[in-house]
Design an enzyme around this catalytic site. Structure first.
Site, PDB file in Angstrom:
ATOM      1  N   ARG A   1      -5.916  -2.015 -26.910  1.00  0.00           N
ATOM      2  CA  ARG A   1      -4.638  -2.373 -27.510  1.00  0.00           C
ATOM      3  C   ARG A   1      -3.549  -2.340 -26.445  1.00  0.00           C
ATOM      4  O   ARG A   1      -3.423  -1.369 -25.710  1.00  0.00           O
ATOM      5  CB  ARG A   1      -4.271  -1.388 -28.633  1.00  0.00           C
ATOM      6  CG  ARG A   1      -5.229  -1.405 -29.811  1.00  0.00           C
ATOM      7  CD  ARG A   1      -4.647  -0.615 -30.975  1.00  0.00           C
ATOM      8  NE  ARG A   1      -5.646  -0.404 -32.000  1.00  0.00           N
ATOM      9  CZ  ARG A   1      -6.218   0.762 -32.271  1.00  0.00           C
ATOM     10  NH1 ARG A   1      -5.870   1.821 -31.556  1.00  0.00           N
ATOM     11  NH2 ARG A   1      -7.112   0.874 -33.217  1.00  0.00           N
TER      12      ARG A   1
ATOM     13  N   HIS B   1       0.834  -1.194   0.000  1.00  0.00           N
ATOM     14  CA  HIS B   1       0.000   0.000   0.000  1.00  0.00           C
ATOM     15  C   HIS B   1       0.875   1.253   0.000  1.00  0.00           C
ATOM     16  O   HIS B   1       2.082   1.202   0.257  1.00  0.00           O
ATOM     17  CB  HIS B   1      -0.932  -0.015   1.210  1.00  0.00           C
ATOM     18  CG  HIS B   1      -2.011  -1.046   1.107  1.00  0.00           C
ATOM     19  ND1 HIS B   1      -3.052  -1.128   2.003  1.00  0.00           N
ATOM     20  CD2 HIS B   1      -2.220  -2.045   0.211  1.00  0.00           C
ATOM     21  CE1 HIS B   1      -3.849  -2.127   1.671  1.00  0.00           C
ATOM     22  NE2 HIS B   1      -3.363  -2.700   0.590  1.00  0.00           N
TER      23      HIS B   1
ATOM     24  N   PRO C   1     -26.784   4.135 -29.201  1.00  0.00           N
ATOM     25  CA  PRO C   1     -27.680   5.129 -28.603  1.00  0.00           C
ATOM     26  C   PRO C   1     -28.784   4.528 -27.735  1.00  0.00           C
ATOM     27  O   PRO C   1     -29.173   5.123 -26.736  1.00  0.00           O
ATOM     28  CB  PRO C   1     -28.252   5.860 -29.818  1.00  0.00           C
ATOM     29  CG  PRO C   1     -28.029   4.953 -30.991  1.00  0.00           C
ATOM     30  CD  PRO C   1     -26.772   4.215 -30.674  1.00  0.00           C
TER      31      PRO C   1
ATOM     32  N   GLU D   1     -19.740   1.582 -24.076  1.00  0.00           N
ATOM     33  CA  GLU D   1     -19.568   1.958 -25.472  1.00  0.00           C
ATOM     34  C   GLU D   1     -20.743   1.500 -26.329  1.00  0.00           C
ATOM     35  O   GLU D   1     -20.620   1.350 -27.536  1.00  0.00           O
ATOM     36  CB  GLU D   1     -18.270   1.365 -26.018  1.00  0.00           C
ATOM     37  CG  GLU D   1     -17.024   1.942 -25.393  1.00  0.00           C
ATOM     38  CD  GLU D   1     -15.800   1.785 -26.272  1.00  0.00           C
ATOM     39  OE1 GLU D   1     -15.756   2.396 -27.352  1.00  0.00           O
ATOM     40  OE2 GLU D   1     -14.898   1.053 -25.873  1.00  0.00           O
TER      41      GLU D   1
ATOM     42  N   ARG E   1     -10.151   2.634 -22.143  1.00  0.00           N
ATOM     43  CA  ARG E   1     -10.596   1.245 -22.062  1.00  0.00           C
ATOM     44  C   ARG E   1      -9.693   0.431 -21.138  1.00  0.00           C
ATOM     45  O   ARG E   1     -10.147  -0.361 -20.326  1.00  0.00           O
ATOM     46  CB  ARG E   1     -10.570   0.600 -23.456  1.00  0.00           C
ATOM     47  CG  ARG E   1     -11.752   0.892 -24.355  1.00  0.00           C
ATOM     48  CD  ARG E   1     -11.565   0.118 -25.656  1.00  0.00           C
ATOM     49  NE  ARG E   1     -12.702   0.255 -26.552  1.00  0.00           N
ATOM     50  CZ  ARG E   1     -12.791  -0.362 -27.728  1.00  0.00           C
ATOM     51  NH1 ARG E   1     -11.787  -1.141 -28.132  1.00  0.00           N
ATOM     52  NH2 ARG E   1     -13.855  -0.201 -28.493  1.00  0.00           N
TER      53      ARG E   1
ATOM     54  N   LEU F   1     -13.861  -4.873 -28.798  1.00  0.00           N
ATOM     55  CA  LEU F   1     -14.020  -4.438 -27.403  1.00  0.00           C
ATOM     56  C   LEU F   1     -12.811  -4.799 -26.537  1.00  0.00           C
ATOM     57  O   LEU F   1     -12.945  -5.255 -25.401  1.00  0.00           O
ATOM     58  CB  LEU F   1     -15.296  -5.014 -26.784  1.00  0.00           C
ATOM     59  CG  LEU F   1     -16.622  -4.577 -27.405  1.00  0.00           C
ATOM     60  CD1 LEU F   1     -17.787  -5.140 -26.610  1.00  0.00           C
ATOM     61  CD2 LEU F   1     -16.735  -3.067 -27.513  1.00  0.00           C
TER      62      LEU F   1
ATOM     63  N   GLU G   1       1.179   3.793   1.967  1.00  0.00           N
ATOM     64  CA  GLU G   1       1.879   4.135   3.196  1.00  0.00           C
ATOM     65  C   GLU G   1       3.143   3.297   3.370  1.00  0.00           C
ATOM     66  O   GLU G   1       4.184   3.794   3.789  1.00  0.00           O
ATOM     67  CB  GLU G   1       0.955   3.926   4.404  1.00  0.00           C
ATOM     68  CG  GLU G   1      -0.286   4.805   4.394  1.00  0.00           C
ATOM     69  CD  GLU G   1      -1.482   4.106   3.781  1.00  0.00           C
ATOM     70  OE1 GLU G   1      -2.589   4.281   4.299  1.00  0.00           O
ATOM     71  OE2 GLU G   1      -1.302   3.382   2.767  1.00  0.00           O
TER      72      GLU G   1
ATOM     73  N   ALA H   1     -26.351   8.406 -42.450  1.00  0.00           N
ATOM     74  CA  ALA H   1     -27.682   7.896 -42.772  1.00  0.00           C
ATOM     75  C   ALA H   1     -27.644   6.455 -43.261  1.00  0.00           C
ATOM     76  O   ALA H   1     -28.607   5.696 -43.072  1.00  0.00           O
ATOM     77  CB  ALA H   1     -28.339   8.799 -43.819  1.00  0.00           C
TER      78      ALA H   1
END
Length: 383
Positions: free
Chosen positions: A213, A57, A315, A312, A190, A210, A59, A170
Site C-alpha cells: 500500500r 552518494h 507452506p 510470502e 513489502r 501482492l 560521502e 481446518a
C-alpha cells in the site's frame, strides 16, 4: 586536534550506520551507505546517506554539508568509498578533493567494479582504517552484500500464525490471523523489497494482490525519488494462474515462473481472446523434484537487479526455500490464539530427524498491536 579515542571513532561510525539505515528500501540496486565528516578539530561538520539509486552518494552529501570544514578532517563511511565512475563520480576522488586526511571504513567493498577506494586514498597520503563496527554495518547492508557476494537476492520469509503454528484453519480460511497493526507492518516490509514471491497455492486460495500500500511504503527521503513497486513473482510450475487473478493486474509488474515443460495461455503475456497482458512476463525454469529450480529463479531475479526478495508463499514454497538453504531472514507474526488444527506455517523442509533441524537465532522480538513480531536468522550448519 581530532578526537584520538576509539570510543569517539565508534560513536561516529555508529551514527554513520544509523544514517545508512535511512536509505533502506530506496537505493536498490545500490547499497545503503552512511557517512559522517568531522572537521580538523574533531567536530561534526557534515552528515549524509545514499537516499536513492542514481542520487548522490553518502560521502558527497556529507562533504557538501561540511564544505571547507572537511579539509584536514576525518570521514566515517559504512562502506568503502567507490573508486569507479557510474551514474555518479568516484567518492574516493571526492574525499581527496575535499582535503580529508583520514577515512575510517566499516566494510570493504566486495564489488570488484567499485572497490579500490581505500587503496586510491592511501596512495594519495590519506590515512585509511577498515573494519570499525563491521558487523553493524554489514547487518544494515545485508541485502546488497548478499546480492554481490552470492550472486542472488537476499530472501526474507514472512509468515503469520497462531501460537500453535497454524497459518490457516481446518476449512482453509486464513484472513485474518493477525491484527491490522501486524498487516500494516507487513506492507512496510513489502515496500522495502524489490520482489514479492508467492506460490500458486497461495494465488488459488487467497487471490492476493501482492502489492505494498502506498501509504505504508517508505524508507529514505520522501520526495527524492519514486520507488518502483516491487516485482510480483508467482511460482507456478504447471501454469495454473487464472487469467482473472489480481496478481495479473496493472498495479505492478508480474513475473510468472513456469516449468520448462508447462503449457500456459499466459506465455509471453498472451491469452485466448485477450490482448497482451501489460507488465506480465514469463520465465521458464527446470522442473525439480517437488517444484521448480529455486536457485535458477533467484539467479534470474539477480539478473534483473532484484537485490531483496520478500517471500510470502504458502507452506510448500516456504519449505522448499528453507530446504534449499535460500532463506536469509525469517519474520514471523504470532497471534495470541490457538486453532489446534489446520495448515502449518511451514511445509516439508528436509528435516526428517532432530539432527537435521534448521536452527535459528533470534534477532528481535517485539510487540505489534496485540501480536508479536519475531525476527530470526538461520544458524549455519556445521560441515
Amino acid at each position: 586536534m581530532r578526537e584520538p579515542t576509539s570510543l569517539a571513532d565508534a560513536a561516529h561510525m555508529a551514527r554513520a550506520v544509523e544514517l545508512a539505515a535511512l536509505g533502506r528500501g530506496t537505493t536498490s540496486p545500490n547499497p545503503v551507505v552512511g557517512c559522517v565528516v568531522l572537521d580538523a578539530s574533531g567536530e561534526v561538520a557534515g552528515e549524509g546517506f545514499h537516499a536513492f539509486a542514481g542520487g548522490p552518494h553518502a560521502e558527497v552529501v556529507a562533504l557538501a554539508a561540511a564544505g571547507e570544514r572537511a579539509r584536514g578532517g576525518t570521514a566515517y563511511v559504512t562502506l568503502e568509498p567507490c573508486a569507479h565512475t557510474g551514474r555518479t563520480g568516484p567518492c574516493a576522488e571526492a574525499l581527496l578533493v575535499a582535503g580529508v586526511t583520514r577515512v575510517v571504513v566499516a566494510v570493504a567493498d566486495p564489488n570488484p567494479q567499485a572497490s579500490g577506494g581505500a587503496q586510491r586514498l592511501r596512495a594519495r597520503g590519506v590515512e585509511v582504517e577498515v573494519g570499525l563496527l563491521a558487523d553493524e554495518a554489514e547487518r544494515v547492508n545485508e541485502e546488497w552484500l548478499t546480492f554481490v557476494r552470492l550472486g542472488r537476492p537476499f530472501v526474507t520469509w514472512k509468515f503469520a500464525a497462531t501460537l500453535d503454528g497454524r497459518s490457516a484453519a481446518a476449512d482453509g480460511t486464513s484472513q485474518w490471523i493477525t491484527s491490522p497493526e501486524a498487516r500494516a507492518d507487513v506492507h512496510r516490509l513489502r515496500a522495502q523489497a524489490d520482489a514479492i514471491v508467492a506460490g500458486i497455492g497461495t494465488v488459488l486460495a487467497d487471490d492476493p494482490h501482492l502489492t505494498a500500500r502506498p501509504a505504508e511504503s517508505g524508507g529514505g527521503l520522501a520526495g527524492h525519488a519514486v520507488r518502483r513497486p516491487p516485482l510480483r513473482v508467482v511460482v507456478d510450475s504447471d501454469g495454473r494462474t487464472p487469467l482473472t487473478a489480481r496478481v495479473l493486474d496493472a498495479a505492478a509488474p508480474t513475473l510468472l515462473a513456469l516449468a520448462d515443460d508447462a503449457d500456459s495461455p499466459l506465455e509471453d503475456g498472451r491469452a485466448e481472446g485477450l490482448p497482451a497482458l501489460a507488465g506480465v512476463e514469463v520465465v521458464r525454469l527446470a522442473r525439480m523434484q517437488g517444484g521448480l529450480d529455486l536457485h535458477g529463479l533467484l539467479k534470474h531475479l539477480a539478473s534483473r537487479h532484484v537485490v531483496s526478495v520478500f517471500l510470502e508463499g504458502g507452506p510448500t514454497l516456504a519449505g522448499a526455500f528453507v530446504r534449499e538453504g535460500l532463506v536469509d531472514r525469517v519474520v514471523g507474526y504470532l497471534a495470541p490464539a490457538f486453532l489446534g488444527e489446520g495448515g502449518a506455517a511451514l511445509g516439508p523442509a528436509g528435516a526428517s530427524t532432530i539432527a537435521d533441524t534448521h536452527r535459528l537465532e533470534f534477532q528481535e522480538i517485539s510487540p505489534i498491536g496485540p501480536d508479536l513480531r519475531v525476527t530470526a536468522r538461520p544458524v549455519p550448519k556445521e560441515k
